[in-house]
Design an enzyme around this catalytic site. Structure first.
Site, PDB file in Angstrom:
ATOM      1  CB  ALA A 160      -0.871  -0.059   1.106  1.00 13.13           C
ATOM      2  CG  ASP A 184      28.667  20.809 -35.378  1.00 14.02           C
ATOM      3  OD1 ASP A 184      29.508  21.171 -34.833  1.00 14.02           O
ATOM      4  OD2 ASP A 184      28.453  21.590 -36.654  1.00 14.02           O
ATOM      5  CG  ASP A 212      30.982  23.937 -31.679  1.00 15.19           C
ATOM      6  OD1 ASP A 212      31.964  24.625 -31.485  1.00 15.19           O
ATOM      7  OD2 ASP A 212      30.740  23.611 -32.806  1.00 15.19           O
ATOM      8  CG  ASP A 248      31.464  20.191 -30.260  1.00 14.90           C
ATOM      9  OD1 ASP A 248      32.263  21.012 -29.705  1.00 14.90           O
ATOM     10  OD2 ASP A 248      31.006  20.442 -31.447  1.00 14.90           O
ATOM     11  CG  ASN A 260       0.064   4.575  -3.037  1.00 14.19           C
ATOM     12  OD1 ASN A 260      -0.730   4.450  -3.984  1.00 14.19           O
ATOM     13  ND2 ASN A 260       1.409   3.788  -3.284  1.00 14.19           N
ATOM     14  CB  THR A 268      -8.424   2.326 -10.244  1.00 17.71           C
ATOM     15  OG1 THR A 268      -7.739   2.086  -8.989  1.00 17.71           O
ATOM     16  CG2 THR A 268      -9.374   0.989 -10.308  1.00 17.71           C
TER      17      THR A 268
END
Length: 919
Positions: free
Chosen positions: A303, A653, A349, A657, A719, A750
């Site tokens: 629970a 890119d 960059d 890097d 809960n 549920t």
């Protein structure tokens, strides 16, 4: 003033002797074979990967999962000891349900883990497939992996360089090194240049490197390093060694799970101990067997644990990746979705990220007239303007016309259009590609012009002459020398100035004006080239020139980048440029896109190398631009920012890097122009290479974190109601607590769908004006925990109403348990609407009704009613038919949670308002 540091250059004779090579001859076959046996193959090291078994086992190390496994083990033990004629499902149904949840969560995690890092594999793909080497005086074509240190390699335009090498001979050699150094323009190479061995990569004129390619000219070089010993190999080693820290969300969820684990074990142990000691304090209460007490303790643990939390978090992040993909951001690692929303600084960059990685002429000066050039990339579409007005291409002034033609003739590049993407690119030097594009935008089609003349001779560019000359024979039978080069080199060779009325003698005032204009362009970080020509040259074609004009070019910012940078500032996110390009160029771009602000500083790689890590940490907050940096230095910068408590995002890119992309909290790579190495090292890939897409990703990341907080509050508060109900019924008298199957049904079936719906709730309008959350900020604050306790006591207390009524003999105890089961399943359906905002009323939410949440609540309610009302399922869930009156009471009690929570939020808003007035 201190004297400059000494320059250390290894003499060629010493280098060749050390490597075993003989100039002009190369290694013998026997020498090459012996070298390969000693050095190994010319391959990049591969990253050791995790086995599938290890990946699967790691999925079970989560504290919540461990708790569930313990609970499942206990449930199995209880099933084994239970007597009677119980069916298999009745004995082990609880354990099976728990284990199914654990397996589902492990499958989701394992599936994500399969997208393992492949950076070193991508590095291996970048190596040249073959190489031309000179062995025993003969040129041979061999596999690149068979190249050894000491080999002599022959290079020409179009070649991929197979290893790091020291140049011995060069003939107008230009090498494209953007992926390694970050510079857009091709690097001019010269075997005779004086170059320190410790110079930055972009300044090593006498060296060529693995992973780069030749764009013009020819050369010969001796291989100095292969495989892991190359600069590319060193970057691969850094990628493998760069540790990937847990993201803020991963860290918080791990801490959160440990707290829940401790709390669950403490409560379960207390309940078990109380059950065993209770007969001594209350002898009139019926005693319970140890396995029943153990099952009750397991029920309490089940629970308390939000079993659906790991799976729902994963699914929410996955749904976030789908939404981000629609904006052009492809997520490789799920936690990256949320982490970007926590970023406090973006290290970006310059080349290919903030800029287009395509050289473009921005300004032209001819006959004392300044022209602006409009257009994108290498596309011929664009125009030339003067004072904002388009130039009449049909009646173009002669100086500009002559300049455009010389830009085409003194040029070895070629513009090509990709048949698939329909985008324009350049074959050859990007600088020469920019000049061809300039001519095309001035309606001077390069290929047509070239076809109209004959090539007589060419004097190629080199670093000593700093100029290039091509002599052509035009349609009138005249020889014309077309010259381009540095203005300070060409101007002393000029005797005339081209004007609209024809060439005239150049004066000292003209020379001063030309140099002033060149300086003005240079201050704007434009690369300046002068254009000259000479009709019917006699003797040296580079003397007695007529000056035509200047062309200023640069790698321009991407469209939308200034707006994206401004949006980052509004979101309180710092932006830092880290580039291998020159300081002046980087600073000019930073100012153009709004990155540079009053008081900001720039630092070069050389300056960075001269300070310690402690000094860097002290200064890094004020530095907006880092220029001429190496891959190692990018790692230092990222580490310094992380040490100052920043959540760092790194964009890039290039190969250079990749280590920093991996070391950052979140690495962002370019999808189109980016290298495989950068993409595989990154967490997020921008499919459209648009820096502005990062802003959308930040907005999505912040929304996802807020939504995670929403559904965690929803799950834990629901809960809490279960915990109160289970603890109270186990603690007090003869009441029968909910079974683990009932609790799992509520937690997963549920409550699961409404939690998922909260995970896709639309973002609040003002979240991009807020500061990023701190790394130390808790996932749930004190107010949230109080709210969970309030909701838990309220829900659990309402469920106890049925047990009290059973005690009054209104109905049986099993009926009370079944009614409490339905109440604790339906109350969260109402409570979910209040969880859309922790403080604001549900009636002020925008949109007022969330369609996903409405659908989730309706579906969960229908599923629960099936379990309660379908007769064959009633024995499994131990439920009974309810009368219409009982259903009415149950719905009223379930809905009571909404006004109660809304009243609590209203009181909290009033209290905060009073505090704000007093402040």
């Amino acid at each position: 003033m201190s004297s400059p540091p000494p320059v250390h250059v290894e003499p060629l004779d010493s280098l060749l002797d050390r490597l075993g090579a003989v100039d002009q001859v190369g290694l013998t076959g026997e020498q090459a074979l012996a070298a390969q046996q000693q050095q190994g193959k010319n391959r990049l090291p591969e990253a050791p990967g995790k086995s599938a078994l290890r990946q699967i086992l790691e999925q079970f190390l989560n504290p919540l999962v461990i708790t569930l496994l313990v609970a499942a083990g206990i449930a199995v033990g209880v099933g084994l000891t239970s007597g009677g004629h119980a069916t298999f499902l009745e004995r082990y149904g609880d354990a099976i349900a728990i284990l199914l949840i654990v397996v589902l969560n492990a499958f989701l995690g394992f599936y994500q883990e399969q997208k393992a890092e492949e950076a070193l594999s991508a590095l291996a793909k970048m190596t040249a497939p073959s190489a031309r080497v000179r062995r025993g005086g003969q040129i041979e074509i061999i596999a690149a992996e068979d190249v050894v240190a000491g080999d002599l390699i022959e290079l020409e335009a179009g070649d991929a360089i197979p290893a790091d090498a020291r140049l011995l001979q060069t003939f107008d050699l230009g090498v494209e090194e953007a992926a390694l150094t970050g510079e857009s323009a091709a690097a001019a190479k010269d075997a005779k240049a004086i170059c320190p061995v410790d110079a930055p990569l972009g300044d090593r004129q006498t060296m060529v490197f693995l992973g780069t390619s030749v764009v013009r000219g020819k050369g010969r070089a001796v291989v100095t390093g292969i495989g892991a010993a190359t600069e590319l190999g060193k970057i691969g080693t850094m990628i493998a060694s760069a540790e990937k820290e847990p993201t803020p969300l991963e860290r918080q969820l791990d801490k959160f799970g440990k707290w829940i684990l401790v709390g669950c074990l403490a409560l379960s142990a207390f309940l078990l101990a109380w059950g065993m000691l209770r007969p001594h304090f209350f002898p009139d209460w019926p005693a319970r067997s140890w396995h029943v007490l153990l099952l009750e303790a397991v029920s309490l643990a089940v629970a308390a644990i939000p079993e659906g939390l790991p799976a729902i978090t994963t699914i929410t992040l996955a749904l976030g990746t789908q939404r981000m993909a629609k904006h052009g951001a492809i997520v490789r690692k799920l936690p990256a979705v949320e982490t970007l929303g926590a970023a406090t600084v973006i290290c970006t960059d310059k080349t290919g990220t903030l800029t287009q990685n395509q050289m473009m002429v921005r300004e032209v000066w001819a006959d004392f007239v300044r022209y602006e050039v409009e257009g994108e990339g290498y596309s011929p579409e664009g125009r030339i303007t003067a004072g904002g007005a388009p130039v009449d291409l049909a009646s173009m002034p002669d100086p500009l016309d002559h300049l455009l033609k010389t830009a085409v003739f003194s040029n070895g590049a070629e513009l090509r259009r990709d048949a698939t993407t329909r985008t324009w690119g350049v074959v050859g030097d990007p600088t020469e590609g920019a000049l061809l594009t300039l001519a095309a935008r001035g309606d001077r089609e390069p290929e047509s012009l070239r076809a109209s003349v004959q090539l007589v001779k060419e004097l190629p560019f080199d670093s000593d002459r700093k100029r290039m000359t091509v002599v052509t024979l035009d349609g009138r039978g005249r020889e014309v020398a077309h010259v381009k080069g540095s203005a300070d080199v060409l101007l002393p060779r000029c005797v005339k100035l081209d004007t609209a009325t024809g060439p005239r003698a150049i004066t000292d005032e003209d020379r001063a004006a030309i140099l002033a204009e060149a300086d003005r362009m240079s201050e704007k970080a434009l690369r300046v080239l002068a254009m000259c020509r000479r009709v019917r040259p006699e003797g040296d074609p580079e003397e007695e020139l007529t000056f035509l004009g200047l062309a200023g070019m640069m790698d321009p910012p991407r469209p939308g980048v200034p707006e994206a940078v401004a949006e980052c500032h509004r979101a309180h996110i710092g932006v830092v440029m880290i580039t291998g390009d020159h300081k002046l160029t980087a600073t000019a771009i930073a100012k153009e896109i709004g990155l540079w602000q009053q008081g900001d500083r720039a630092m070069t790689g050389a300056e960075l190398a001269a300070i310690s890590d402690e000094e860097l940490r002290a200064k890094v907050e004020d530095i907006r631009v880092f220029a001429r940096t190496t891959a190692e230095q990018k790692l230092r910068i990222v580490s310094a920012l992380k040490a100052r408590g920043h959540v760092v995002a790194m964009t890039g890119d290039g190969v250079n890097d990749a280590p920093a992309l991996k070391a950052a909290h979140i690495g962002i790579a370019m999808g189109r122009a980016g290298t495989d190495v950068a993409r595989q090292a990154a967490d997020l890939v921008l499919a459209d290479d648009n820096f502005a897409t990062i802003v959308s990703a930040v907005r999505e990341g912040r929304a996802i974190y807020r939504n995670i907080q929403k559904f965690i509050f929803f799950l834990l508060s629901s809960n809490a109601g279960l915990c109160v109900a289970v603890f109270a019924t186990s603690f007090v008298g003869p009441w029968t607590p909910l079974t683990p199957l009932m609790i799992l049904w509520i937690n997963l079936v549920t409550n699961g769908l409404p939690a998922l719906a909260l995970g896709v709730d639309p973002p609040s309008p003002g979240q991009m004006s807020e500061r990023p959350r701190g790394m130390s900020e808790s996932l749930m604050g004190a107010r949230d925990w109080l709210g969970m306790l309030f909701v838990g006591v309220l829900m659990g207390g309402m469920s106890l109403v049925y047990y009290v009524r059973a005690g009054r003999q209104e109905f049986s105890m099993p009926f009370a348990t079944a009614a409490a089961f339905s109440l604790l399943a339906l109350a969260p359906m109402f409570h979910a609407f209040s969880c859309r905002s922790p403080r604001e009323s549900l009636f002020s939410a925008r949109p007022l009704l969330s369609k996903p949440l409405l659908l989730a609540v309706a579906t969960s309610t229908a599923i629960h009613l099936v379990a309660v009302l379908v007769t064959p399922l009633q024995p499994v869930f131990k439920t009974f038919d309810l009368s219409l009156a009982e259903w009415g009471v149950l719905l009223v009690l379930s809905a009571a949670i909404v006004p109660a929570v809304e009243l609590a939020k209203a009181i909290d808003r009033m209290r905060r308002g009073d505090e704000a007035v007093k402040a």
